[in-house]
Design a protein around this motif. Structure first.
Motif, mmCIF file in Angstrom:
data_model
loop_
_atom_site.group_PDB
_atom_site.id
_atom_site.type_symbol
_atom_site.label_atom_id
_atom_site.label_comp_id
_atom_site.label_asym_id
_atom_site.label_seq_id
_atom_site.Cartn_x
_atom_site.Cartn_y
_atom_site.Cartn_z
ATOM 1 N N THR A 240 0.830 -1.201 0.000
ATOM 2 C CA THR A 240 0.000 0.000 0.000
ATOM 3 C C THR A 240 0.859 1.243 0.000
ATOM 4 O OG1 THR A 240 -0.094 0.121 2.403
ATOM 5 C CG2 THR A 240 -1.803 -1.147 1.319
ATOM 6 N N LYS A 241 0.270 2.330 -0.484
ATOM 7 C CA LYS A 241 0.879 3.654 -0.408
ATOM 8 C C LYS A 241 -0.154 4.590 0.162
ATOM 9 C CE LYS A 241 3.902 2.891 -4.374
ATOM 10 N NZ LYS A 241 4.332 3.375 -5.695
ATOM 11 N N GLN A 242 0.297 5.497 1.021
ATOM 12 C CA GLN A 242 -0.667 6.303 1.762
ATOM 13 C C GLN A 242 -0.426 7.794 1.609
ATOM 14 O OE1 GLN A 242 -0.635 4.833 5.758
ATOM 15 N NE2 GLN A 242 -0.766 2.726 5.125
ATOM 16 N N THR A 243 0.332 8.180 0.619
ATOM 17 C CA THR A 243 0.585 9.597 0.403
ATOM 18 C C THR A 243 -0.567 10.238 -0.324
ATOM 19 O OG1 THR A 243 1.728 9.085 -1.648
ATOM 20 C CG2 THR A 243 3.077 9.276 0.332
ATOM 21 N N GLY A 244 -0.608 11.547 -0.314
ATOM 22 C CA GLY A 244 -1.715 12.258 -0.942
ATOM 23 C C GLY A 244 -1.654 12.184 -2.439
ATOM 24 N N GLY A 245 -2.775 12.433 -3.077
ATOM 25 C CA GLY A 245 -2.862 12.386 -4.534
ATOM 26 C C GLY A 245 -3.336 13.715 -5.083
ATOM 27 N N LYS A 246 -3.270 13.865 -6.413
ATOM 28 C CA LYS A 246 -3.733 15.080 -7.070
ATOM 29 C C LYS A 246 -5.246 15.197 -6.930
ATOM 30 C CE LYS A 246 -0.019 14.889 -10.465
ATOM 31 N NZ LYS A 246 0.326 14.755 -11.884
ATOM 32 N N ARG A 247 -5.722 16.437 -6.903
ATOM 33 C CA ARG A 247 -7.144 16.672 -6.695
ATOM 34 C C ARG A 247 -7.854 16.861 -8.033
ATOM 35 N NH1 ARG A 247 -8.750 15.235 -1.941
ATOM 36 N NH2 ARG A 247 -10.466 16.704 -2.075
ATOM 37 N N TRP A 248 -7.854 15.834 -8.813
ATOM 38 C CA TRP A 248 -8.633 15.900 -10.047
ATOM 39 C C TRP A 248 -9.171 14.525 -10.338
ATOM 40 C CZ3 TRP A 248 -7.245 12.789 -14.079
ATOM 41 C CH2 TRP A 248 -5.926 12.308 -14.080
ATOM 42 N N ASN B 89 -3.295 -0.139 -9.034
ATOM 43 C CA ASN B 89 -2.036 0.582 -9.178
ATOM 44 C C ASN B 89 -2.232 2.058 -8.859
ATOM 45 O OD1 ASN B 89 -0.632 -1.771 -10.281
ATOM 46 N ND2 ASN B 89 -1.906 -1.433 -12.109
ATOM 47 N N ASP B 90 -1.866 2.453 -7.637
ATOM 48 C CA ASP B 90 -1.953 3.856 -7.191
ATOM 49 C C ASP B 90 -3.305 4.473 -7.548
ATOM 50 O OD1 ASP B 90 0.594 3.760 -6.165
ATOM 51 O OD2 ASP B 90 1.537 4.493 -8.000
ATOM 52 N N VAL B 91 -4.359 3.816 -7.125
ATOM 53 C CA VAL B 91 -5.716 4.238 -7.505
ATOM 54 C C VAL B 91 -6.186 5.395 -6.631
ATOM 55 C CG1 VAL B 91 -8.139 3.562 -7.510
ATOM 56 C CG2 VAL B 91 -6.406 2.041 -8.487
ATOM 57 N N VAL B 92 -6.632 6.455 -7.293
ATOM 58 C CA VAL B 92 -7.317 7.579 -6.641
ATOM 59 C C VAL B 92 -8.718 7.651 -7.238
ATOM 60 C CG1 VAL B 92 -7.364 10.081 -6.305
ATOM 61 C CG2 VAL B 92 -5.183 8.860 -6.273
ATOM 62 N N ARG C 20 -15.943 -2.183 -12.575
ATOM 63 C CA ARG C 20 -16.057 -1.003 -13.435
ATOM 64 C C ARG C 20 -17.474 -0.438 -13.474
ATOM 65 N NH1 ARG C 20 -15.210 0.519 -19.656
ATOM 66 N NH2 ARG C 20 -14.781 2.708 -19.251
ATOM 67 N N PHE C 21 -18.071 -0.308 -12.298
ATOM 68 C CA PHE C 21 -19.285 0.468 -12.188
ATOM 69 C C PHE C 21 -18.930 1.957 -12.150
ATOM 70 C CE2 PHE C 21 -20.987 -3.531 -10.182
ATOM 71 C CZ PHE C 21 -21.777 -3.865 -11.263
ATOM 72 N N TYR C 22 -17.688 2.251 -11.799
ATOM 73 C CA TYR C 22 -17.124 3.589 -11.891
ATOM 74 C C TYR C 22 -15.720 3.458 -12.482
ATOM 75 C CZ TYR C 22 -20.802 4.680 -8.489
ATOM 76 O OH TYR C 22 -21.997 4.818 -7.854
ATOM 77 N N ASP C 23 -15.195 4.569 -12.982
ATOM 78 C CA ASP C 23 -13.819 4.604 -13.471
ATOM 79 C C ASP C 23 -12.942 5.337 -12.470
ATOM 80 O OD1 ASP C 23 -13.830 3.139 -15.792
ATOM 81 O OD2 ASP C 23 -14.349 4.832 -17.083
ATOM 82 N N VAL C 24 -11.688 4.914 -12.386
ATOM 83 C CA VAL C 24 -10.749 5.551 -11.458
ATOM 84 C C VAL C 24 -10.488 6.979 -11.908
ATOM 85 C CG1 VAL C 24 -9.668 3.352 -10.890
ATOM 86 C CG2 VAL C 24 -8.718 4.751 -12.737
ATOM 87 N N SER C 25 -10.136 7.837 -10.936
ATOM 88 C CA SER C 25 -9.738 9.209 -11.252
ATOM 89 C C SER C 25 -8.260 9.254 -11.624
ATOM 90 C CB SER C 25 -10.001 10.127 -10.055
ATOM 91 O OG SER C 25 -11.359 10.079 -9.677
ATOM 92 N N GLU C 26 -7.462 8.454 -10.928
ATOM 93 C CA GLU C 26 -6.036 8.311 -11.239
ATOM 94 C C GLU C 26 -5.664 6.847 -11.054
ATOM 95 O OE1 GLU C 26 -3.254 11.094 -9.432
ATOM 96 O OE2 GLU C 26 -4.957 12.305 -8.796
#
Length: 628
Positions: free
Chosen positions: A2-10, A383-386, A429-435
């Protein structure tokens, strides 16, 4: 892991707030309840009316035959006054019985042919109109099946239902008779006008003197009429939404003895429908009297001019009678055209809602060049999913990264709203990832077709749905070509066979809508049988055992052990006893995996999972003590 750092806001929007641009104007369906009216367009959108042509196109040949019959009727209607003029001015004064009987025979044949054509027109137009409505209703239903969950979450289901049923039905008269008849009325109007000019151009011009008044009157009314029917459609939609909600919640209403309060709200909603219905009707019925009065004044003017000879008008008795008949033929099409325009204004309010629904694009669909996902083994990689629901909203998942080997069982635990269900929704895939990306056997789920992805997944939700039918049909829904033996085998695997055989007709027992005649646990066991019958490579159980008692759950776990073997399984459960033997347990909080490992490893860490386990264990001991 896991990775727990912040992600871009888009991110990509994943809600039902889909905006469609039509004629340069965005059309947006905002969230609403039965107490809120839907947005209205200020002007008539004539592109909606043009789109009816799409549904007329398959029936153009039938329409051409009907139109030929209708035009023949118009020709007969125009000929009758001329035959009357000939009878009065020529045949009767000549006292020729041969001419009299001949012309009488022509009259008789014309009337019989007219009536036969009228019957054909009525039946044929109704048939074509109903076929068009069937096609429109089919397109609506088919399209709704493709829309995302968020579309249904953002509006009452009653407001969706009324578009498929009531609004389409409202178009019946317009599609059944209006489109073809208005062409015939225009033909009749022009043909009558030509004959009138040939008979006496002066009297014809006097007949048209009030036409500008009619045009102004119609244009003045149309704005108010359309707004009235838009408001009425909103109130009907609100009432339908409330009735749907009330029926769905009737058990809760009776449990809390709130029938009186529900009735009062119903009275308020239907009172609004009645109020706006009467307003719409008052405006609608201003059209016909206005046109009729102008027609009557015109005919009176013709009589006056014919009798007095004012304005240089000189006519015979037969010509005057024929001219009055032509005036009726002239004004009747105008009245019919006015009524059709009246219907069109009314229908535009409903077409707006129908095509608004058809214009909502599925947010999740196959991208151009999507490939079929081949038979999978079941490896899953996040993979680094936001993920966020709104572009400017908060992160629901924040750089979630994990890799699950094929055939592993992964449990997702954590507080409500932590993001557990979101993870499995992204996998399906009921939704798509943002990142980031979600991959199955190395394939990004966005690069493969939805059908090939979901065919190889079995999803068991907490809110199980049972269709009207029998038990066997509900289980077979998982794989339509399954044999009865395979259905029984699946039911036995999840320990549903025992209670099914105790039902009055066993697997042939009828179940009501949403399975209301079954207990919550029985519904879940049937739904579990349905998922397992599909033989998915990836199995998703989202609180799938929440309504099953502990004894049944223990038997269920034993029966599922061999079925889970060799499948990649994601299990969301609050009862930790059901996931102790999972290969991996992910503790999720605030959209992040904060702990992962086996049951024993996580207990040894004495972290969040350990505290949750101890809390549940203490509750079980307390409950057992009270029972003792």
């Amino acid at each position: 892991m896991t990775k727990q750092t912040g992600g871009k806001r888009w991110g990509r929007k994943a809600t039902g707030e889909s905006a469609q641009v039509r004629d340069g104007r965005p059309r947006r369906s905002r969230r609403n309840t039965f107490r809120e009216d839907e947005d209205l367009e200020e002007q008539i959108n004539f592109s909606d009316i043009k789109r009816i042509g799409v549904y007329l196109k398959p029936y153009l040949k039938q329409g051409a035959v009907i139109l030929a019959a209708v035009l023949s009727m118009s020709a007969i209607a125009v000929a009758i006054p001329y035959l009357t003029k000939t009878m009065i001015d020529t045949v009767i004064p000549s006292k020729d019985p041969v001419k009299l009987f001949t012309l009488g025979g022509v009259f008789l044949v014309a009337i019989v042919v007219y009536e036969l054509l009228l019957r054909y027109r009525t039946v044929a137009i109704t048939r074509v109109g109903q076929l068009m409505l069937k096609d429109m209703r089919r397109d609506l239903f088919t399209h709704i099946q493709t829309l995302p969950f968020s579309y249904f979450d953002s509006r009452p289901h009653g407001k969706i239902l009324i578009r498929v049923v009531n609004y389409v039905n409202t178009l019946s008269d317009t599609l059944s008779s209006g489109l073809i008849n208005v062409i015939a009325d225009i033909f009749t109007f022009l043909l009558t006008l030509i004959v009138m000019f040939l008979i006496d151009w002066r009297l014809t011009l006097w007949s048209l003197v009030l036409m500008p008044l009619l045009v102004v009157y119609v244009l003045f009314l149309q704005h108010f009429q359309r707004r009235a029917y838009q408001r009425l459609s909103n109130k009907q939609s609100n009432l339908n939404a409330y009735i749907h909600e009330s029926i769905a919640g009737v058990k809760t209403t009776q449990t809390f003895v709130r029938e009186r309060e529900q009735f009062q709200t119903f009275q308020e909603q239907q009172g609004q429908v009645r109020k706006y219905w009467m307003k719409a009707v008052h405006i609608q019925y201003l059209m016909w009297p206005g046109v009729q009065n102008i027609s009557t004044i015109t005919i009176a003017l013709i009589y006056y001019l014919g009798i007095t000879g004012m304005g240089g008008v000189q006519v015979t008795t037969g010509m005057l009678i024929a001219f009055v008949g032509y005036a009726n033929n002239f004004w009747n099409p105008i009245i019919n055209i006015g009524n059709f325009y009246n219907q069109l204004i009314t229908c535009s309010a409903y077409l707006e809602r129908i095509f608004e629904t058809l214009d909502v694009r599925p947010e999740i669909e196959d991208k151009p060049g999507a490939v079929e996902l081949p038979p999978i083994k079941g490896r899953v990689d996040f993979n680094d999913v936001v993920f966020k629901y709104e572009p400017d909203g908060r992160n629901i998942l924040n750089l979630v990264d994990f890799h699950v080997p094929a055939g592993s069982t992964v449990a997702l635990v954590g507080p409500t709203g932590a993001g557990k269900t979101t993870i499995v929704n992204l996998l399906s895939r009921f939704y798509d990832v943002s990142e980031g990306s979600v991959c199955v056997d190395g394939y990004d789920v966005r690069d493969v077709t939805l059908s090939s992805l979901r065919r190889q997944m079995g999803v068991m939700l907490q809110d199980t749905f049972i269709f009207t039918g029998n038990v066997r049909e509900n289980i077979r829904y998982g794989r339509l070509d399954a044999t009865d033996e395979e259905i029984v085998e699946a039911a036995k695997a999840v320990h549903a066979h025992e209670f099914i055989m105790e039902l009055p007709q066993g697997y042939d027992t009828k179940v009501e809508e949403r399975g209301s005649t079954l207990s919550a646990g029985q519904r879940q066991l049937i739904a579990f049988s349905r998922v397992l019958l599909a033989d998915p490579r990836i199995l998703i159980l989202d609180e799938a055992t929440s309504s099953i008692d502990t004894r049944t759950e223990e038997a269920l776990q034993a029966g599922l052990a061999h079925l889970l073997k060799g499948r990649t399984s994601f299990v969301i459960a609050h009862r930790l006893s059901t996931i102790e033997h999972s290969d991996q347990i992910f503790y999720i909080d605030h959209g992040q995996i904060i702990e992962h490992g086996t049951h024993e490893e996580l207990l040894a860490k004495k972290g969040a999972y350990y505290r949750l386990h101890e809390s549940q264990y203490a509750m079980i001991k307390t409950a057992n003590g009270e029972e003792g």
